[in-house]
Design a protein around this motif. Structure first.
Motif, PDB file in Angstrom:
ATOM      1  N   MET A   1      37.881   1.169  27.865  1.00 29.21           N
ATOM      2  CA  MET A   1      37.344   2.347  27.225  1.00 29.21           C
ATOM      3  C   MET A   1      35.824   2.267  27.283  1.00 29.21           C
ATOM      4  N   ARG A   2      35.217   3.337  27.714  1.00 23.71           N
ATOM      5  CA  ARG A   2      33.763   3.403  27.805  1.00 23.71           C
ATOM      6  C   ARG A   2      33.186   3.910  26.490  1.00 23.71           C
ATOM      7  N   SER A   3      31.911   3.705  26.324  1.00 24.62           N
ATOM      8  CA  SER A   3      31.238   4.150  25.101  1.00 24.62           C
ATOM      9  C   SER A   3      31.302   5.664  24.948  1.00 24.62           C
ATOM     10  N   ILE A   4      31.210   6.362  26.042  1.00 23.62           N
ATOM     11  CA  ILE A   4      31.203   7.821  25.998  1.00 23.62           C
ATOM     12  C   ILE A   4      32.550   8.374  25.523  1.00 23.62           C
ATOM     13  N   ASP A   5      33.612   7.597  25.694  1.00 21.15           N
ATOM     14  CA  ASP A   5      34.938   8.047  25.272  1.00 21.15           C
ATOM     15  C   ASP A   5      35.104   8.054  23.759  1.00 21.15           C
ATOM     16  N   ILE A   6      34.232   7.364  23.051  1.00 18.06           N
ATOM     17  CA  ILE A   6      34.343   7.270  21.594  1.00 18.06           C
ATOM     18  C   ILE A   6      33.746   8.497  20.900  1.00 18.06           C
ATOM     19  N   ILE A   7      32.853   9.202  21.575  1.00 19.44           N
ATOM     20  CA  ILE A   7      32.146  10.331  20.950  1.00 19.44           C
ATOM     21  C   ILE A   7      33.100  11.379  20.380  1.00 19.44           C
ATOM     22  N   PRO A   8      34.165  11.801  21.074  1.00 15.09           N
ATOM     23  CA  PRO A   8      35.067  12.783  20.451  1.00 15.09           C
ATOM     24  C   PRO A   8      35.732  12.270  19.178  1.00 15.09           C
ATOM     25  N   HIS A   9      35.969  10.981  19.090  1.00 16.27           N
ATOM     26  CA  HIS A   9      36.570  10.418  17.884  1.00 16.27           C
ATOM     27  C   HIS A   9      35.615  10.528  16.696  1.00 16.27           C
ATOM     28  N   PHE A  10      34.344  10.259  16.923  1.00 15.75           N
ATOM     29  CA  PHE A  10      33.359  10.408  15.857  1.00 15.75           C
ATOM     30  C   PHE A  10      33.207  11.869  15.448  1.00 15.75           C
ATOM     31  N   TYR A  11      33.273  12.762  16.419  1.00 17.38           N
ATOM     32  CA  TYR A  11      33.194  14.193  16.128  1.00 17.38           C
ATOM     33  C   TYR A  11      34.356  14.609  15.235  1.00 17.38           C
ATOM     34  N   TYR A  12      35.554  14.119  15.541  1.00 16.45           N
ATOM     35  CA  TYR A  12      36.742  14.424  14.747  1.00 16.45           C
ATOM     36  C   TYR A  12      36.604  13.856  13.333  1.00 16.45           C
ATOM     37  N   LEU A  13      36.142  12.617  13.211  1.00 18.17           N
ATOM     38  CA  LEU A  13      35.987  12.000  11.897  1.00 18.17           C
ATOM     39  C   LEU A  13      34.908  12.688  11.072  1.00 18.17           C
ATOM     40  N   PHE A  14      33.885  13.211  11.734  1.00 19.07           N
ATOM     41  CA  PHE A  14      32.823  13.916  11.015  1.00 19.07           C
ATOM     42  C   PHE A  14      33.380  15.142  10.299  1.00 19.07           C
ATOM     43  N   PHE A  15      34.300  15.858  10.943  1.00 15.85           N
ATOM     44  CA  PHE A  15      34.877  17.033  10.317  1.00 15.85           C
ATOM     45  C   PHE A  15      36.034  16.691   9.386  1.00 15.85           C
ATOM     46  N   LEU A  16      36.706  15.581   9.633  1.00 11.08           N
ATOM     47  CA  LEU A  16      37.810  15.165   8.779  1.00 11.08           C
ATOM     48  C   LEU A  16      37.297  14.620   7.434  1.00 11.08           C
ATOM     49  N   PHE A  17      36.213  13.868   7.482  1.00  9.30           N
ATOM     50  CA  PHE A  17      35.609  13.292   6.281  1.00  9.30           C
ATOM     51  C   PHE A  17      34.144  13.733   6.196  1.00  9.30           C
ATOM     52  N   PRO A  18      33.893  14.967   5.794  1.00 10.99           N
ATOM     53  CA  PRO A  18      32.506  15.448   5.768  1.00 10.99           C
ATOM     54  C   PRO A  18      31.678  14.735   4.698  1.00 10.99           C
ATOM     55  N   VAL A  19      30.405  14.610   4.959  1.00  8.62           N
ATOM     56  CA  VAL A  19      29.476  13.993   4.021  1.00  8.62           C
ATOM     57  C   VAL A  19      29.209  14.992   2.904  1.00  8.62           C
ATOM     58  N   THR A  20      29.403  14.569   1.671  1.00  7.17           N
ATOM     59  CA  THR A  20      29.239  15.481   0.543  1.00  7.17           C
ATOM     60  C   THR A  20      27.839  15.434  -0.041  1.00  7.17           C
ATOM     61  N   GLY A  21      27.086  14.430   0.262  1.00  7.38           N
ATOM     62  CA  GLY A  21      25.727  14.328  -0.257  1.00  7.38           C
ATOM     63  C   GLY A  21      25.099  13.014   0.128  1.00  7.38           C
ATOM     64  N   PHE A  22      23.804  12.979   0.034  1.00 12.24           N
ATOM     65  CA  PHE A  22      23.072  11.778   0.415  1.00 12.24           C
ATOM     66  C   PHE A  22      22.521  11.022  -0.785  1.00 12.24           C
ATOM     67  N   THR A  23      22.925  11.403  -1.987  1.00 10.31           N
ATOM     68  CA  THR A  23      22.389  10.742  -3.180  1.00 10.31           C
ATOM     69  C   THR A  23      22.708   9.250  -3.249  1.00 10.31           C
ATOM     70  N   PRO A  24      23.882   8.777  -2.793  1.00 11.19           N
ATOM     71  CA  PRO A  24      24.085   7.315  -2.826  1.00 11.19           C
ATOM     72  C   PRO A  24      23.109   6.559  -1.934  1.00 11.19           C
ATOM     73  N   TYR A  25      22.633   7.225  -0.882  1.00 11.86           N
ATOM     74  CA  TYR A  25      21.723   6.567   0.052  1.00 11.86           C
ATOM     75  C   TYR A  25      20.276   6.597  -0.422  1.00 11.86           C
ATOM     76  N   LEU A  26      19.996   7.334  -1.478  1.00 15.24           N
ATOM     77  CA  LEU A  26      18.644   7.421  -2.000  1.00 15.24           C
ATOM     78  C   LEU A  26      18.420   6.544  -3.225  1.00 15.24           C
ATOM     79  N   GLN A  27      19.447   5.807  -3.638  1.00 21.37           N
ATOM     80  CA  GLN A  27      19.315   4.922  -4.787  1.00 21.37           C
ATOM     81  C   GLN A  27      18.529   3.671  -4.397  1.00 21.37           C
ATOM     82  N   SER A  28      17.839   3.103  -5.362  1.00 22.97           N
ATOM     83  CA  SER A  28      16.964   1.967  -5.070  1.00 22.97           C
ATOM     84  C   SER A  28      17.758   0.741  -4.597  1.00 22.97           C
ATOM     85  N   ASN A  29      18.954   0.514  -5.130  1.00 23.43           N
ATOM     86  CA  ASN A  29      19.758  -0.637  -4.690  1.00 23.43           C
ATOM     87  C   ASN A  29      20.114  -0.537  -3.219  1.00 23.43           C
TER      88      ASN A  29
END
Length: 105
Positions: A1-29
């Motif tokens: 499997m090539r690296s380029i073959d993984i891109i559709p899987h990430f695209y599918y996961l992006f829509f299956l599990f959408p990001v709801t917010g970035f607040t956890p990533y802005l915490q000091s910890n």
């Protein structure tokens, strides 16, 4: 499997599990943990490793790469409270004996 073959899987996961917010990533910890990962294990480890290889040479330095699993095992015992089993002791003994035998001139 090539690296380029993984891109559709990430695209599918992006829509299956959408990001709801970035607040956890802005915490000091999170930011301090990320800075720790960038500075110490990532950047400084390579800097010190390259300095060591320049000092003792690549052939002698390669021997010490076998200590990495040993240090990982010791850190897991100390920090993660992993129970010591017989195979930990046997593998540590074999690693140390191997490094000692390879280090002799």
């Amino acid at each position: 499997m090539r690296s380029i073959d993984i891109i559709p899987h990430f695209y599918y996961l992006f829509f299956l599990f959408p990001v709801t917010g970035f607040t956890p990533y802005l915490q000091s910890n999170f930011i301090l943990g990320l800075l720790y990962l960038v500075l110490f294990p990532s950047w400084l480890a390579y800097l010190f490793w390259n300095k060591g290889i320049m000092e003792i040479g690549a052939t002698r330095g390669e021997i010490y790469t076998h200590l990495i699993p040993l240090s990982g095992g010791l850190f897991s015992i100390v920090f993660l409270n992993v129970e010591i089993n017989w195979f930990h002791i046997v593998s540590a003994f074999l690693i140390i004996i191997g490094v000692v035998l390879c280090s002799k001139k």
